[in-house]
Enzyme design. Structure first.
Site, mmCIF file in Angstrom:
data_model
loop_
_atom_site.group_PDB
_atom_site.id
_atom_site.type_symbol
_atom_site.label_atom_id
_atom_site.label_comp_id
_atom_site.label_asym_id
_atom_site.label_seq_id
_atom_site.Cartn_x
_atom_site.Cartn_y
_atom_site.Cartn_z
ATOM 1 N N ASP A 174 9.421 45.229 27.835
ATOM 2 C CA ASP A 174 10.058 44.239 28.708
ATOM 3 C C ASP A 174 10.173 42.941 27.910
ATOM 4 O O ASP A 174 9.560 42.797 26.849
ATOM 5 C CB ASP A 174 9.205 44.008 29.968
ATOM 6 C CG ASP A 174 9.805 42.935 30.868
ATOM 7 O OD1 ASP A 174 11.035 42.985 31.109
ATOM 8 O OD2 ASP A 174 9.085 42.016 31.304
ATOM 9 N N SER A 175 10.940 41.996 28.438
ATOM 10 C CA SER A 175 11.075 40.698 27.776
ATOM 11 C C SER A 175 9.748 39.935 27.758
ATOM 12 O O SER A 175 9.578 39.015 26.980
ATOM 13 C CB SER A 175 12.132 39.874 28.507
ATOM 14 O OG SER A 175 11.805 39.789 29.874
ATOM 15 N N TYR B 268 15.115 37.004 28.854
ATOM 16 C CA TYR B 268 16.357 37.680 28.468
ATOM 17 C C TYR B 268 17.455 37.389 29.489
ATOM 18 O O TYR B 268 18.637 37.482 29.179
ATOM 19 C CB TYR B 268 16.150 39.203 28.433
ATOM 20 C CG TYR B 268 15.394 39.747 27.246
ATOM 21 C CD1 TYR B 268 14.714 38.921 26.357
ATOM 22 C CD2 TYR B 268 15.365 41.122 27.019
ATOM 23 C CE1 TYR B 268 14.018 39.451 25.287
ATOM 24 C CE2 TYR B 268 14.688 41.659 25.941
ATOM 25 C CZ TYR B 268 14.007 40.824 25.074
ATOM 26 O OH TYR B 268 13.333 41.349 24.016
ATOM 27 N N GLY B 269 17.027 37.097 30.707
ATOM 28 C CA GLY B 269 17.964 36.997 31.828
ATOM 29 C C GLY B 269 18.995 35.896 31.734
ATOM 30 O O GLY B 269 19.962 35.874 32.483
ATOM 31 N N CYS C 231 12.828 46.319 31.704
ATOM 32 C CA CYS C 231 13.519 45.060 31.956
ATOM 33 C C CYS C 231 14.908 45.335 32.552
ATOM 34 O O CYS C 231 15.692 46.093 31.969
ATOM 35 C CB CYS C 231 13.643 44.320 30.624
ATOM 36 S SG CYS C 231 14.547 42.775 30.723
ATOM 37 N N ASN C 232 15.187 44.725 33.685
ATOM 38 C CA ASN C 232 16.500 44.930 34.324
ATOM 39 C C ASN C 232 17.632 44.379 33.467
ATOM 40 O O ASN C 232 18.705 44.982 33.379
ATOM 41 C CB ASN C 232 16.539 44.238 35.682
ATOM 42 C CG ASN C 232 15.691 44.938 36.708
ATOM 43 O OD1 ASN C 232 16.190 45.702 37.517
ATOM 44 N ND2 ASN C 232 14.389 44.697 36.683
ATOM 45 N N GLU D 114 5.990 33.237 36.538
ATOM 46 C CA GLU D 114 5.240 33.038 35.286
ATOM 47 C C GLU D 114 4.183 31.938 35.472
ATOM 48 O O GLU D 114 3.130 31.951 34.868
ATOM 49 C CB GLU D 114 6.190 32.628 34.151
ATOM 50 C CG GLU D 114 7.222 33.691 33.810
ATOM 51 C CD GLU D 114 6.814 34.593 32.658
ATOM 52 O OE1 GLU D 114 6.062 34.136 31.796
ATOM 53 O OE2 GLU D 114 7.265 35.756 32.647
ATOM 54 N N CYS E 190 14.697 42.541 39.428
ATOM 55 C CA CYS E 190 14.075 41.866 38.283
ATOM 56 C C CYS E 190 12.581 42.184 38.322
ATOM 57 O O CYS E 190 11.985 42.223 39.413
ATOM 58 C CB CYS E 190 14.315 40.361 38.398
ATOM 59 S SG CYS E 190 13.376 39.403 37.202
ATOM 60 N N THR E 191 12.034 42.395 37.145
ATOM 61 C CA THR E 191 10.620 42.799 37.047
ATOM 62 C C THR E 191 9.654 41.851 37.757
ATOM 63 O O THR E 191 8.613 42.271 38.227
ATOM 64 C CB THR E 191 10.217 42.827 35.563
ATOM 65 O OG1 THR E 191 10.662 41.606 34.953
ATOM 66 C CG2 THR E 191 10.824 44.003 34.853
ATOM 67 N N HIS E 192 10.008 40.562 37.804
ATOM 68 C CA HIS E 192 9.069 39.578 38.354
ATOM 69 C C HIS E 192 9.096 39.501 39.887
ATOM 70 O O HIS E 192 8.150 39.019 40.493
ATOM 71 C CB HIS E 192 9.409 38.177 37.821
ATOM 72 C CG HIS E 192 9.065 37.979 36.382
ATOM 73 N ND1 HIS E 192 9.546 38.783 35.384
ATOM 74 C CD2 HIS E 192 8.279 37.043 35.783
ATOM 75 C CE1 HIS E 192 9.078 38.350 34.224
ATOM 76 N NE2 HIS E 192 8.319 37.300 34.430
HETATM 77 N N1 DGL Z 1 12.391 41.196 32.616
HETATM 78 C C1 DGL Z 1 13.525 40.442 33.075
HETATM 79 C C2 DGL Z 1 14.360 41.309 34.008
HETATM 80 O O1 DGL Z 1 13.877 42.194 34.655
HETATM 81 C C3 DGL Z 1 13.106 39.165 33.763
HETATM 82 C C4 DGL Z 1 12.583 38.096 32.827
HETATM 83 C C5 DGL Z 1 13.630 37.638 31.832
HETATM 84 O O2 DGL Z 1 14.619 36.975 32.198
HETATM 85 O O3 DGL Z 1 13.453 37.980 30.685
HETATM 86 O O4 DGL Z 1 15.540 41.088 34.109
#
Ligand code: DGL
Length: 269
Positions: A14-15, A46-47, A77-78, A156, A188-190
């Protein structure tokens, strides 16, 4: 299939921290499997990045995981899944699971009024990945998408239930609510960590779709299909790698996993 290969680990990337929501489900559903997790904490988020950067980072992440002997990759990561999955599958010769299809399928099964909301990072929303998968399964479903870029930093920071978190959630979600969505994908993972706030704004009649459980089921299915399920009898091993300094990751990981992790290795990109 050589039995040695079956006993390799599942590689998850994941990011940053968020993919641990997926790792937690893999631990629960597949307690026999080893996991190597790579969080690209040096380049998160990454988003908000371009498709080109997301693809480049994702390829590098898999190359790192391959050095740690993995038999399968989970793109937790989405943002990576929505932009890079087809390229990754063409580039690497091992099974790769993404997070979009499992979440989209669950939403299609869940909706009654056929109005589905998707919340995600700007990169995921821009890709229209969820809309494409949902309308492929059922073209009659209306999909309303909303980018929520402030949700990741709030998580975060550990601000799950602050006043400002409620206000931001209201600002983002009111439009979706007014469309009458009965199902909302947490794309999104979060976002699963904001479930209580999101649930309060949307109301109890709206089903919140967290794809982690479905992803773990897809991993389990694919392991059986490819003959890669682990056979060795011993307690599973978990390794955690990050591209930046490990301290913050180690501290924040508890929020995602529910327990402390003892060791995090720095692995620069
Ligand atoms: N892991 C990213 C996602 O699921 C969220 C955090 C990011 O923007 O990197 O899209």
């Amino acid at each position: 299939m050589a039995s040695g290969k079956k006993n390799l680990a599942i590689g998850v990337f994941d990011s940053g921290l968020g993919g641990l929501t997926v790792v937690k489900e893999i631990m629960k559903q597949l307690p026999n499997e080893d996991v190597v997790y790579f969080g690209d904490t040096a380049r998160v988020p990454y988003g908000t990045k371009s498709r080109e950067s997301i693809i480049r980072f994702s390829k590098q992440n898999i190359s790192i995981l391959l050095k740690h002997n993995v038999k399968m990759i989970v793109v937790a990561c989405n943002s990576s899944t929505s932009h890079a999955l087809p390229v990754l599958r063409r580039t690497f010769r091992l099974p790769i699971v993404g997070v979009i299809v499992p979440g989209a399928r669950k939403a299609v099964r869940s909706t009654r009024n056929r109005i589905v909301g998707v919340i995600a990072t700007p990169a995921t929303i821009k890709s229209s990945a969820y809309e494409k998968e949902i309308t492929k399964a059922d073209p009659g479903i209306k999909v309303i998408a909303q980018a929520c870029p402030l949700f990741v930093p709030l998580v975060e920071e550990g601000w799950f239930d602050q006043k400002v978190t409620h206000e931001i959630a209201q600002e983002y979600l009111n439009k979706l609510k007014s469309w009458g969505v009965d199902t909302l994908i947490l794309g999104c993972t979060h976002y699963p960590l904001l479930k209580p706030v999101i649930g309060k704004v949307m109301g109890s009649q709206v089903a919140l779709i967290d794809s982690a459980q479905e992803v773990a089921q897809e991993v389990a299915r694919l392991l059986v299909e490819t003959g890669l399920s682990r056979t060795a009898r011993r307690t599973a091993r978990y390794r955690f790698l990050v591209s930046d300094e490990p301290k913050h990751f180690q501290k924040a990981a508890k929020q995602f996993l529910g327990f402390d992790i003892e060791h995090v290795t720095r692995c620069p990109v």
